[in-house]
Design an enzyme around this catalytic site. Structure first.
Site, mmCIF file in Angstrom:
data_model
loop_
_atom_site.group_PDB
_atom_site.id
_atom_site.type_symbol
_atom_site.label_atom_id
_atom_site.label_comp_id
_atom_site.label_asym_id
_atom_site.label_seq_id
_atom_site.Cartn_x
_atom_site.Cartn_y
_atom_site.Cartn_z
ATOM 1 N N THR A 174 -1.814 -20.475 -12.914
ATOM 2 C CA THR A 174 -2.609 -19.238 -12.846
ATOM 3 C C THR A 174 -3.996 -19.475 -12.244
ATOM 4 O OG1 THR A 174 -3.159 -19.623 -15.174
ATOM 5 C CG2 THR A 174 -1.444 -18.003 -14.722
ATOM 6 N N ARG A 226 13.192 -16.279 -16.491
ATOM 7 C CA ARG A 226 13.908 -15.803 -17.676
ATOM 8 C C ARG A 226 14.462 -14.389 -17.534
ATOM 9 N NH1 ARG A 226 9.214 -17.399 -21.685
ATOM 10 N NH2 ARG A 226 8.103 -17.350 -19.690
ATOM 11 N N ALA A 239 0.863 -12.115 -9.362
ATOM 12 C CA ALA A 239 2.237 -11.614 -9.285
ATOM 13 C C ALA A 239 3.121 -12.548 -8.484
ATOM 14 C CB ALA A 239 2.231 -10.226 -8.654
HETATM 15 C C1 UD1 Z 1 -0.326 -17.097 -19.463
HETATM 16 C C2 UD1 Z 1 -1.565 -17.781 -20.030
HETATM 17 C C3 UD1 Z 1 -1.498 -17.735 -21.558
HETATM 18 C C4 UD1 Z 1 -1.402 -16.306 -22.006
HETATM 19 C C5 UD1 Z 1 -0.207 -15.616 -21.361
HETATM 20 C C6 UD1 Z 1 -0.242 -14.147 -21.684
HETATM 21 C C7 UD1 Z 1 -2.242 -19.527 -18.472
HETATM 22 C C8 UD1 Z 1 -2.214 -20.978 -18.178
HETATM 23 N N1 UD1 Z 1 -1.607 -19.142 -19.576
HETATM 24 O O1 UD1 Z 1 0.791 -17.859 -19.857
HETATM 25 O O2 UD1 Z 1 -2.687 -18.320 -22.108
HETATM 26 O O3 UD1 Z 1 -1.273 -16.264 -23.427
HETATM 27 O O4 UD1 Z 1 -0.238 -15.759 -19.943
HETATM 28 O O5 UD1 Z 1 0.860 -13.473 -21.165
HETATM 29 O O6 UD1 Z 1 -2.826 -18.788 -17.727
HETATM 30 N N2 UD1 Z 1 1.402 -16.603 -11.772
HETATM 31 C C9 UD1 Z 1 1.113 -16.732 -10.428
HETATM 32 N N3 UD1 Z 1 1.051 -17.969 -9.875
HETATM 33 C C10 UD1 Z 1 1.285 -19.084 -10.600
HETATM 34 C C11 UD1 Z 1 1.584 -18.961 -11.971
HETATM 35 C C12 UD1 Z 1 1.626 -17.677 -12.521
HETATM 36 O O7 UD1 Z 1 0.888 -15.742 -9.738
HETATM 37 O O8 UD1 Z 1 1.209 -20.178 -10.020
HETATM 38 C C13 UD1 Z 1 1.429 -15.251 -12.362
HETATM 39 C C14 UD1 Z 1 2.784 -14.862 -12.905
HETATM 40 O O9 UD1 Z 1 3.534 -14.186 -11.929
HETATM 41 C C15 UD1 Z 1 2.401 -13.919 -14.046
HETATM 42 C C16 UD1 Z 1 1.063 -14.453 -14.518
HETATM 43 O O10 UD1 Z 1 0.552 -15.230 -13.459
HETATM 44 O O11 UD1 Z 1 2.219 -12.591 -13.602
HETATM 45 C C17 UD1 Z 1 1.180 -15.287 -15.780
HETATM 46 O O12 UD1 Z 1 2.014 -16.396 -15.541
HETATM 47 P P1 UD1 Z 1 3.038 -16.906 -16.634
HETATM 48 O O13 UD1 Z 1 3.751 -18.056 -16.072
HETATM 49 O O14 UD1 Z 1 3.832 -15.781 -17.149
HETATM 50 O O15 UD1 Z 1 1.994 -17.416 -17.747
HETATM 51 P P2 UD1 Z 1 2.283 -17.676 -19.257
HETATM 52 O O16 UD1 Z 1 2.956 -18.990 -19.411
HETATM 53 O O17 UD1 Z 1 2.928 -16.497 -19.860
#
Ligand code: UD1
Ligand code: CA
Length: 457
Positions: free
Chosen positions: A79, A15, A9
């Site tokens: 992630t 966006r 989170a």
């Molecule tokens: C991610 C997945 C993708 C999947 C999609 C589904 C990865 C690399 N990609 O992409 O394969 O289809 O979700 O919704 O995992 N977050 C953190 N710290 C970070 C980055 C993200 O806590 O450094 C959290 C975000 O707040 C979010 C979640 O991880 O809750 C997913 O991150 P987001 O950037 O939305 O990933 P997607 O590009 O959607």
């Protein structure tokens, strides 16, 4: 086997174009992240670790609870990096379930099945077949159908982009492998991030078994990246609630025009008209009818009562066979006993209305105790407030309050007592007594109305 849930989170949610952190945007009146935390809790895990970063303090303050371990990811490097921040709390024998804070419709049963299927040794992942997988990681399988890797949208070839099996992001990692895998991730990809998804290829290369479950429903695993998707999730949630209420015995005039923002429990043969909002904890017993455009919050409505159009209830208890509205406002502390009636443009607050009593029109009754079978006329006002203190008005059984009576509290009206219309009551009225407290009428005989003078041309 000890289950630990790591909820990601920390992302910014650019966006959303919002100063509110993305995971705090509400679905059904509750932050998305809280939905996810609730699902995690239902699995009775050993620990729930919430990784926060953007708006960390605000997120933590909004949802803080004793069973949550807040983990700070000060830079959002991806992630995989996010999950790694929780590693100090994970042991080899643990199972690590990764959830996303922006995926609020996930069902507990889906998670339970995935966790069981993965067991302690395998990597478990949840995928979904999608109409339009744009933006999602794609699941790469070999000829025999074995999963090989996940490729992110931005790293995918034209051919890989045609794959319609998407990564939900929900994964189960064996604690014994998590640290090794996460420390060997690289950020050599289109986004320069440490992708959690790369652990799949690592598992395959190390011959660690990969267990794949497919979610039945795209909406269940959908994340909200913008407000359009948030609205889709909101409708999805509401659809599910409407289905549940109908299954349990409510007739809905239009399932698409009911909004539930809380926990609603219902009896049977309930009828709900269009554009009703139910908030907080609402209990609706058998045979209740709710008219159109009502807002009902933290209230109990007992069997056989009717709430007519445009009524607003908050913190109210409506007894059996009551009649409320149209246009009634029952504020916190209102208790209506069996068969009471509160009609149009009546406001009540901290008021108990005895069985069979009526407040049919245009009144304010606050801080009051009304006995049984009393009749409160149109325009009655309890003057309960002197600008500093609130005072109580007591109205006895069978009392008749004439129209446009002002009851200046503290004051008591006896049983079977009557007030004359237009009275301002400042003293207690004994039982069975008429109180008249208004100026006497004076008729002026022969009085002439002023006459308009004709204007000269
Ligand atoms: C991610 C997945 C993708 C999947 C999609 C589904 C990865 C690399 N990609 O992409 O394969 O289809 O979700 O919704 O995992 N977050 C953190 N710290 C970070 C980055 C993200 O806590 O450094 C959290 C975000 O707040 C979010 C979640 O991880 O809750 C997913 O991150 P987001 O950037 O939305 O990933 P997607 O590009 O959607
Ligand atoms: Ca996302």
């Amino acid at each position: 086997m000890n289950l630990h849930v790591v909820i990601l989170a920390a992302g910014q949610g650019t966006r959303m174009r919002s100063s509110l952190p993305k995971v705090l945007h509400p679905v059904a009146g509750k932050p998305m992240l809280e939905h996810v935390i609730d699902s995690a809790r239902a699995l009775l895990p050993q620990g729930i670790h919430v990784v926060i970063g953007h708006g960390a303090e605000r997120v933590r303050q909004t949802l803080d609870a004793a069973d949550l371990n807040w983990v700070l990811q000060s830079e959002q490097l991806g992630t995989g990096h996010a999950v790694a921040q929780a590693l100090p709390h994970i042991n080899d024998a643990d199972q690590v379930l990764v959830l996303y804070g922006d995926v609020p419709l996930l069902q507990v049963e889906t998670l339970r099945a995935l966790v069981e299927q993965a067991g302690s040794q395998a990597l478990g992942m949840l995928t979904v077949l999608m109409q339009d997988p744009t933006g999602y990681g794609r699941i790469i399988r070999d000829q025999s159908g074995q999963v090989q890797a996940i490729v992110e949208q931005k790293d995918a070839s034209a051919e890989q982009l045609l794959i319609n099996e998407g990564n939900t992001g929900i994964m189960v990692l064996p604690g014994s492998q998590a640290a090794g895998w996460l420390s060997s991730l690289s950020n050599n990809n289109a986004q320069g991030e440490y992708y959690l998804t790369d652990v799949v290829a690592l598992a395959v290369s190390q011959a660690v078994p990969v267990q794949v479950a497919q979610a039945g429903d795209e909406l269940e695993v959908m994340g909200a990246n913008n407000r359009q998707q948030l609205a889709v999730l909101e409708r999805g949630w509401q659809c599910r609630e409407a289905e549940r209420l109908m299954t349990q015995g409510a007739s809905l005039a239009d399932p698409a025009r009911l909004d539930v923002r809380g926990e609603v429990s219902i009896g049977r043969d309930i009828s709900i008209d269009v554009n009703v909002i139910l908030e907080g904890r609402v209990v609706i017993e058998d045979d209740v009818i709710i008219g159109p455009h009502c807002v009902i919050k933290d209230s109990v409505i007992k069997s056989g009562s009717v709430i007519k159009a445009f009524s607003h209830l908050e913190g109210a208890e409506v007894g059996a066979d009551c009649d409320v509205g149209p246009y009634a406002r029952l504020r916190p502390g209102t208790v209506l006993h069996t068969g009471a009636k509160v009609g149009n443009f009546v406001e009540t607050k901290k008021t108990v209305v005895g069985a069979g009593s009526k407040i049919n029109h245009l009144s304010y009754v606050g801080d009051a105790e009304v006995g049984r079978n009393a009749n409160i006329g149109a325009g009655t006002i309890t003057c309960n407030y002197d600008g500093v203190n609130k005072f109580v008005t007591r109205i006895g059984d069978g009392a008749f309050i004439g129209s446009n009576t002002a009851l200046v509290a503290p004051v008591a009206v006896g049983n079977q007592a009557t007030t004359a219309a237009g009275s301002t009551i400042t003293q207690d009225i004994p039982d069975a007594t008429l109180a008249v407290a208004r100026a006497r009428q004076r008729n002026v005989e022969g009085w002439k109305r002023p006459v308009k003078q004709a204007k000269p041309e």
